[in-house]
Design an enzyme around this catalytic site. Structure first.
Site, mmCIF file in Angstrom:
data_model
loop_
_atom_site.group_PDB
_atom_site.id
_atom_site.type_symbol
_atom_site.label_atom_id
_atom_site.label_comp_id
_atom_site.label_asym_id
_atom_site.label_seq_id
_atom_site.Cartn_x
_atom_site.Cartn_y
_atom_site.Cartn_z
ATOM 1 N N ASP A 471 21.460 75.354 21.166
ATOM 2 C CA ASP A 471 22.848 75.549 21.566
ATOM 3 C C ASP A 471 23.273 76.997 21.345
ATOM 4 O O ASP A 471 22.618 77.758 20.616
ATOM 5 C CB ASP A 471 23.747 74.600 20.776
ATOM 6 C CG ASP A 471 24.942 74.115 21.578
ATOM 7 O OD1 ASP A 471 25.303 74.772 22.576
ATOM 8 O OD2 ASP A 471 25.531 73.086 21.205
ATOM 9 N N ASP A 541 29.773 70.026 28.788
ATOM 10 C CA ASP A 541 30.196 69.144 27.708
ATOM 11 C C ASP A 541 31.050 67.991 28.229
ATOM 12 O O ASP A 541 31.317 67.035 27.490
ATOM 13 C CB ASP A 541 30.999 69.925 26.666
ATOM 14 C CG ASP A 541 30.117 70.766 25.760
ATOM 15 O OD1 ASP A 541 28.885 70.577 25.770
ATOM 16 O OD2 ASP A 541 30.659 71.626 25.034
#
Length: 729
Positions: A471, A541
């Site tokens: 990430d 997301d």
């Protein structure tokens, strides 16, 4: 391979040797042929590299015009501004976007590049250019992909002088389209949780700039473009398209000049850019890939998908099918512990999951996003015996194990930052901005690079980990590098990304069985550069199944569904409170690489049974979905009631149709869907995975039938989905 000889011999050879480089008898005209494309350029009478042709493939024996510089049209613009040059330095009165701009120590900024030589190694053509007076040498690289006709271009800039120079702008090259005023630019733009919106605008006099200034690819623009003739659409017409392979700050400029010449220039973003090139040093630009087709936007996407699958991805040309994944983030957040993860793993295995991933919260003092980043050691309170008991249990359940990391970031509340506050991007004496309570480590520093690699290498060496969810959750600020002299600090824009790539390459060499996902608060780092070193990407997301249809529609303009991780999460959606059936959520995610991110401890037995059935169905079709040809039958534009996609296996033996009804209005029936890409002579048997077909739909019919007569699905209400498989008999 080089052929030097008569035009007839060269063109005859071109028909049977796709990807080869062909050079005419004079040595001054270069032609690349592959698939359905010809790309040609040459050295003109002024010593410049001049574009000749880029378009649908020319026939054997077709003559190519000699590259002769056109005369200037007036005294205002000057001759240099009407020559369609492949690569230009900023000098000689150039007014349009240059490929290269350099400042010398004496203040000179004039750069005029002329042809010096060329060579061919394999299928890569290298053309050497040099300034007319100073030893700045640029080697241009050209390579055409045999399967798609997509051309790769890049440039290596060398300083052969005795003093440093500053490169202020550097692109991989400029693509030139035929002069005209009938073009439309398509590009992708967005934001967090709203990535990959499709935008179009006419190409008109002036310049459109697509860019990121964020230190990484960004989600505000994708480093991709498509320019179509105004009469082109999804299935027909001429389209030029391209994508940059770079995961740092970038720019693509689309410019129409006063003579209606279209130029597309791409490379490093020149904003705040100033790369000091020491004597004897060189700077490699990103690669810029581009192609052309007469098959509309759909075929442009399929060509780029095929390039990614066969040339870009780490496992190319035969990437492994993406395993069905479970991620624990939405179930547990930071409340991660051994017992809770084992309970989730038990349920994930029951529904057919193949990879279990522990997300954020397993390391350091990580109980929220305010602490622990940078301290990549297992939290002893959450995992008193380390990760091994959990990994062993996951393996016993028949799954492999993955884990979340964010190695380029650090929290101020961490052991790493307390020991090395100088390791972050910063400008001396200025505030250090926080984003998500964290700062960006300066990966350009050799000591930071060594630390990040060492921490990840240790984690992988000590544990049986098959997958890293990598990430990257904030953009750059204060991009200073105080440890080096002031005139070298802007090198950070390049050196950071080069070291990122270097770490990924080294990890893959040392741990060849580990796969990696690129995630950046969603789709903030998706480009052909990072895709070359990671196996899948996280598009957004936002996991709302309806929103994802639009996000995925934009994503697949530029990227193959084979790398598009898509999770099934809980309903109502945490993003917007929307409720949808589990079947609808699964079908939305089954159009890419399927994952599950819901809290399985709250699922009913019926939910578990539905998931088990649909995951089994997905495994039977995933090779077609992930590695086949995508046809966007109905786009989920805002306001549209319907959307549909179709995937066809490369051998045309299998196809999968996904159809969605978002809302019923006035009782209108679902429109007939006409499949594409099938073998018209073959016979295909229908297999319904979810939903209902209209009465009297045949069980078996020809490809011609399904493409011309079409198929009718039966759906009523809101958020309904249908999935149908077609198998050649």
């Amino acid at each position: 391979m080089i052929l030097i000889g008569g035009a007839a011999a060269t063109d005859a050879h071109a028909a049977s040797n796709d990807g080869a480089v062909h050079i005419d008898a004079s040595g001054h005209v270069f032609r690349l042929d592959a698939a359905k494309v010809t790309y040609a350029f040459g050295v003109n009478d002024k010593g410049q590299l001049q574009s000749i042709y880029w378009g649908p493939r020319l026939a054997a024996g077709d003559p190519l015009p000699a590259p002769i510089a056109p005369p200037g049209r007036d005294s205002i613009d000057g001759t240099v501004n009407v020559i369609p040059q492949e690569y230009t330095g900023w000098g000689e009165g150039l007014y349009y976007e240059p490929d290269l701009k350099v400042t010398f120590p004496d203040g000179n900024r004039d750069l005029v590049l002329h042809y010096q030589s060329h060579s061919v190694h394999g299928n890569v053509l290298s053309v050497v250019m040099q300034d007319i007076e100073r030893p700045i040498v640029v080697t241009l690289q050209y390579e055409i992909d045999p399967g798609t006709g997509i051309v790769r271009r890049s440039a290596v800039i060398e300083n052969r002088s005795a003093t440093p120079v500053v490169v202020e702008q550097a692109s991989a090259g400029t693509w030139l389209l035929p002069r005209g005023n009938n073009y439309t630019l398509r590009y992708l733009a967005g934001r967090w949780a709203g990535e990959n919106d499709i935008y179009e605008r006419p190409v008109q006099p002036g310049k459109t700039v697509l860019e990121s200034r964020r230190g990484s690819t960004g989600m505000q623009n994708e480093p991709w473009f498509a320019i179509r003739r105004n009469d082109a659409d999804e299935t027909h017409g001429q389209v030029w398209f391209g994508a940059l392979a770079w995961s740092g700050t970038w720019q693509i400029a689309v410019e129409q000049d006063q003579a209606e010449q279209i130029r597309i220039t791409g490379g490093f973003n020149p904003f705040d850019f100033g790369y000091q090139l020491a004597p004897g040093a060189s700077l490699q630009t990103p690669s810029f890939y581009a192609g052309v087709t007469n098959g509309g936007m759909g075929e442009a996407s399929r060509l780029l998908h095929r390039l990614e699958l066969t040339r870009i991805l780490p496992q190319a040309p035969h990437p492994r099918a993406r395993p069905v994944l479970y991620n624990s983030w939405e179930a547990t957040g930071f409340d991660v512990n051994e017992a809770g993860q084992m309970a989730l793993a038990e349920k994930a295995a029951r529904i057919g999951v193949e990879r279990f991933v522990v997300d954020d919260g397993w390391f350091g003092a990580r109980n929220s996003d305010k602490a622990g980043l940078g301290d990549w050691t297992v939290n002893p309170q959450k995992f008193p015996h380390g990760l091994k008991p959990l990994i062993d249990r996951v393996h016993a359940l028949g799954m492999d194990f993955g884990i979340w990391v964010e190695p380029e970031m650090v929290n101020p509340d961490s052991d790493l930052y307390r020991a090395h506050p100088d390791w972050v991007l910063n400008m001396t004496g200025r505030p250090r901005s926080l984003g998500r309570n964290q700062m960006v480590l300066n990966l350009a520093r050799p000591d930071v690079r060594a630390y990040v690699f060492g921490a990840l290498d240790k984690l992988l060496s000590e544990n049986q980990i098959a997958f890293l969810k990598w990430d990257y959750n904030r953009s750059w600020s204060e991009p200073g590098w105080p440890a080096v002299p002031a005139d070298q600090q802007k090198n950070v824009y390049v050196d950071f990304v080069r070291n990122l790539y270097g770490i990924l390459e080294e990890l893959r060499r040392k741990h060849p069985n580990v796969e990696i996902e690129s995630c950046s608060s969603g789709g903030g780092r998706v480009d052909l550069g990072i895709m070359h070193l990671t196996d899948e990407v996280w598009p957004s997301d936002n996991t709302d199944a309806f929103d994802r249809l639009r996000i995925q529609d934009g994503f697949t303009q530029a990227h193959t569904p084979g790398v598009m991780m898509a999770w099934v999460t809980d309903s109502p959606s945490s993003m917007n409170g929307r409720s949808m059936s589990l079947e609808y959520r699964f079908l939305s995610s089954m159009q890419g690489s399927l994952g599950v991110g819901a809290n399985l401890t709250k699922w009913s037995e019926q939910d578990m049974a539905t998931a088990q059935r649909l995951i089994a169905d997905y495994k039977a079709i995933r090779d077609t979905v992930q590695h086949g040809d995508l046809y966007r039958l109905v786009s989920p534009d805002q306001g549209s009631e319907h959307s549909a996609t179709e995937d066809v296996s490369p051998d045309k033996a299998h196809a999968v149709l996904f159809a969605f009804l978002h809302s019923s209005t006035e009782g209108y029936p679902y429109p007939t869907l006409h499949l594409q890409g099938l073998d018209p002579e073959a016979r295909y048997r229908v297999r319904v995975l979810q939903g209902t077909l209209a009465e009297r739909t045949p069980t078996v019919a020809s490809g011609a039938y399904w493409m011309n007569m079409g198929i009718d699905v039966t759906m009523h209400g809101d958020f309904q989905g249908t999935a149908v498989a077609f198998d050649r008999e």
